[in-house]
Design a protein around this motif. Structure first.
Motif, short mmCIF file in Angstrom:
data_model
loop_
_atom_site.label_atom_id
_atom_site.label_comp_id
_atom_site.label_asym_id
_atom_site.label_seq_id
_atom_site.Cartn_x
_atom_site.Cartn_y
_atom_site.Cartn_z
N GLY A 155 -7.17 -70.99 83.04
CA GLY A 155 -7.79 -69.69 83.27
C GLY A 155 -7.79 -68.81 82.04
N ALA A 156 -7.53 -69.37 80.89
CA ALA A 156 -7.46 -68.64 79.61
C ALA A 156 -6.40 -67.54 79.66
CB ALA A 156 -8.81 -68.09 79.21
N THR A 157 -5.27 -67.87 80.27
CA THR A 157 -4.14 -66.94 80.29
C THR A 157 -2.99 -67.53 79.50
OG1 THR A 157 -3.34 -67.85 82.38
CG2 THR A 157 -4.74 -65.90 82.53
N LEU A 158 -2.21 -66.65 78.93
CA LEU A 158 -1.09 -67.05 78.08
C LEU A 158 0.13 -67.33 78.95
CD1 LEU A 158 -0.51 -67.31 75.03
CD2 LEU A 158 0.44 -65.02 75.14
N THR A 159 0.79 -68.43 78.69
CA THR A 159 1.99 -68.80 79.43
C THR A 159 3.12 -69.06 78.42
OG1 THR A 159 0.65 -69.88 81.11
CG2 THR A 159 2.98 -70.43 81.07
N ILE A 160 4.28 -68.48 78.69
CA ILE A 160 5.45 -68.72 77.83
C ILE A 160 6.10 -70.00 78.32
CG2 ILE A 160 7.71 -67.86 77.14
CD1 ILE A 160 6.58 -65.01 77.58
N THR A 161 6.21 -70.99 77.43
CA THR A 161 6.80 -72.27 77.82
C THR A 161 8.24 -72.42 77.36
OG1 THR A 161 5.88 -73.30 75.86
CG2 THR A 161 4.57 -73.43 77.88
N SER A 162 8.64 -71.68 76.35
CA SER A 162 10.06 -71.69 75.97
C SER A 162 10.39 -70.39 75.26
CB SER A 162 10.42 -72.91 75.12
OG SER A 162 10.30 -72.66 73.77
N TRP A 163 11.63 -69.99 75.41
CA TRP A 163 12.13 -68.73 74.84
C TRP A 163 13.55 -69.04 74.39
CZ3 TRP A 163 9.27 -64.12 75.02
CH2 TRP A 163 9.94 -62.95 74.69
N GLN A 164 13.73 -69.32 73.09
CA GLN A 164 15.01 -69.84 72.61
C GLN A 164 15.63 -68.97 71.52
OE1 GLN A 164 13.78 -73.70 71.30
NE2 GLN A 164 14.12 -74.62 73.31
N PRO A 165 16.66 -68.19 71.87
CA PRO A 165 17.40 -67.49 70.82
C PRO A 165 18.39 -68.45 70.15
CG PRO A 165 18.23 -66.87 72.98
CD PRO A 165 17.08 -67.82 73.20
N ALA A 166 18.65 -68.23 68.88
CA ALA A 166 19.58 -69.09 68.14
C ALA A 166 20.16 -68.30 66.97
CB ALA A 166 18.86 -70.33 67.62
N THR A 167 21.19 -68.86 66.38
CA THR A 167 21.80 -68.28 65.19
C THR A 167 21.72 -69.31 64.07
OG1 THR A 167 23.34 -66.98 66.50
CG2 THR A 167 23.89 -67.30 64.19
N THR A 168 21.23 -68.89 62.93
CA THR A 168 21.19 -69.76 61.76
C THR A 168 22.59 -69.83 61.17
OG1 THR A 168 18.94 -69.05 61.35
CG2 THR A 168 20.08 -70.16 59.54
N TRP A 169 23.06 -71.03 60.95
CA TRP A 169 24.40 -71.22 60.42
C TRP A 169 24.31 -72.02 59.14
CZ3 TRP A 169 27.60 -75.76 60.20
CH2 TRP A 169 28.93 -75.49 59.85
N THR A 170 24.97 -71.53 58.10
CA THR A 170 25.02 -72.28 56.85
C THR A 170 26.47 -72.64 56.58
OG1 THR A 170 25.12 -70.19 55.64
CG2 THR A 170 22.98 -71.23 55.85
N GLU A 171 26.69 -73.88 56.31
CA GLU A 171 28.04 -74.39 56.09
C GLU A 171 28.54 -73.97 54.71
OE1 GLU A 171 30.47 -78.60 56.26
OE2 GLU A 171 28.31 -78.57 56.44
N ASP A 172 29.77 -73.50 54.68
CA ASP A 172 30.41 -73.13 53.42
C ASP A 172 31.14 -74.36 52.90
OD1 ASP A 172 31.61 -71.93 51.27
OD2 ASP A 172 33.06 -70.80 52.45
N THR A 173 30.66 -74.92 51.83
CA THR A 173 31.26 -76.14 51.27
C THR A 173 31.99 -75.85 49.96
OG1 THR A 173 29.20 -76.66 50.14
CG2 THR A 173 29.53 -77.63 52.33
N THR A 174 32.35 -74.59 49.72
CA THR A 174 33.01 -74.26 48.45
C THR A 174 34.47 -74.69 48.44
OG1 THR A 174 33.51 -72.04 49.28
CG2 THR A 174 31.47 -72.33 48.00
N ASP A 175 35.11 -74.77 49.60
CA ASP A 175 36.51 -75.21 49.63
C ASP A 175 36.57 -76.73 49.60
OD1 ASP A 175 37.38 -72.61 49.81
OD2 ASP A 175 37.49 -72.63 52.00
N THR A 176 37.45 -77.23 48.76
CA THR A 176 37.62 -78.68 48.71
C THR A 176 39.08 -79.01 49.03
OG1 THR A 176 38.04 -78.56 46.34
CG2 THR A 176 35.79 -79.07 47.04
N LEU A 177 39.27 -80.06 49.74
CA LEU A 177 40.63 -80.49 50.08
C LEU A 177 41.14 -81.44 49.01
CD1 LEU A 177 40.21 -81.15 53.90
CD2 LEU A 177 41.25 -79.18 52.80
N TRP A 178 42.43 -81.41 48.82
CA TRP A 178 43.02 -82.32 47.86
C TRP A 178 43.00 -83.73 48.45
CZ3 TRP A 178 48.07 -84.74 47.77
CH2 TRP A 178 48.37 -85.32 46.53
N MET A 179 42.45 -84.66 47.73
CA MET A 179 42.30 -86.02 48.22
C MET A 179 43.35 -86.95 47.64
SD MET A 179 39.97 -85.43 50.20
CE MET A 179 38.94 -86.71 50.80
N GLY A 180 44.33 -86.42 47.01
CA GLY A 180 45.36 -87.27 46.42
C GLY A 180 45.05 -87.61 44.98
N ASP A 181 45.94 -88.33 44.37
CA ASP A 181 45.73 -88.71 42.96
C ASP A 181 44.76 -89.82 42.80
OD1 ASP A 181 47.35 -86.76 41.96
OD2 ASP A 181 49.16 -87.97 42.13
#
Length: 181
Positions: A155-181
């Protein structure tokens, strides 16, 4: 010669040494608990402020998406009900950049509005983002995003098929663990 009599300590008397040490330990414990309470209160306040900011961004994104949906529905309302869904999708695709630009002009600073067109699935076919008529993405500066997919029915009408809120997450990789000698 005068002799002094020594008085015997009263029975049940307590020396001051143990009481002083006990009082000192209690005062130290109370000081530690006070510091922990203040630290926890500050962390709770920071978390509440961040949650309030996210909630404000969610509501702002919702308002923007609803305004965009209303304008997109107005574009389709100019068509006749007998318009084929493909033609309605084409009309919507042609108007989408202008609608996105107009919507973005009224949003809070830093918020971006993106409208992309799909292939134009009808509302009854369970569309995904790949075959939706229109996909709207509203992104707030805090990383909160809202992705809305629209379809056009027969009928030429607009239908909402999904409505998805989200949060963008960026991983902080600056910390490094000691892996031994």
């Amino acid at each position: 010669m005068i002799t002094r009599r020594r008085e015997a300590p009263a029975a049940g008397s307590v020396r001051m040494g143990p009481i002083s040490i006990f009082t000192l330990v209690i005062v130290l414990c109370l000081a530690v608990l006070a510091v922990l309470s203040v630290t926890t209160a500050r962390a709770d306040a920071a978390l509440a402020a961040r949650q309030a900011s996210f909630t404000q961004d969610d509501y702002a994104n919702e308002r923007v998406a609803q305004a965009f949906a209303a304008e997109a529905a107005d574009v389709l309302a100019t068509l006749t009900p007998s318009t084929a869904p493909e033609d309605a999708v084409s009309a919507l695709a042609a108007a989408a950049p202008e609608l996105a630009a107009r919507t973005e002009a009224s949003v809070p600073a830093g918020t971006t509005v993106t409208a992309t067109t799909g292939t134009g699935a009808t509302a009854g076919t369970d569309p995904t983002v790949a075959d939706a008529a229109l996909v709207l993405t509203v992104a707030a500066p805090s990383g909160r995003t809202l992705t809305v997919t629209f379809a056009v029915d027969s009928g030429a009408t607009l239908t909402i098929t999904s409505w998805q809120p989200a949060t963008t997450w960026t991983e902080d990789t600056t910390d490094t663990l000691w892996m031994g000698d």
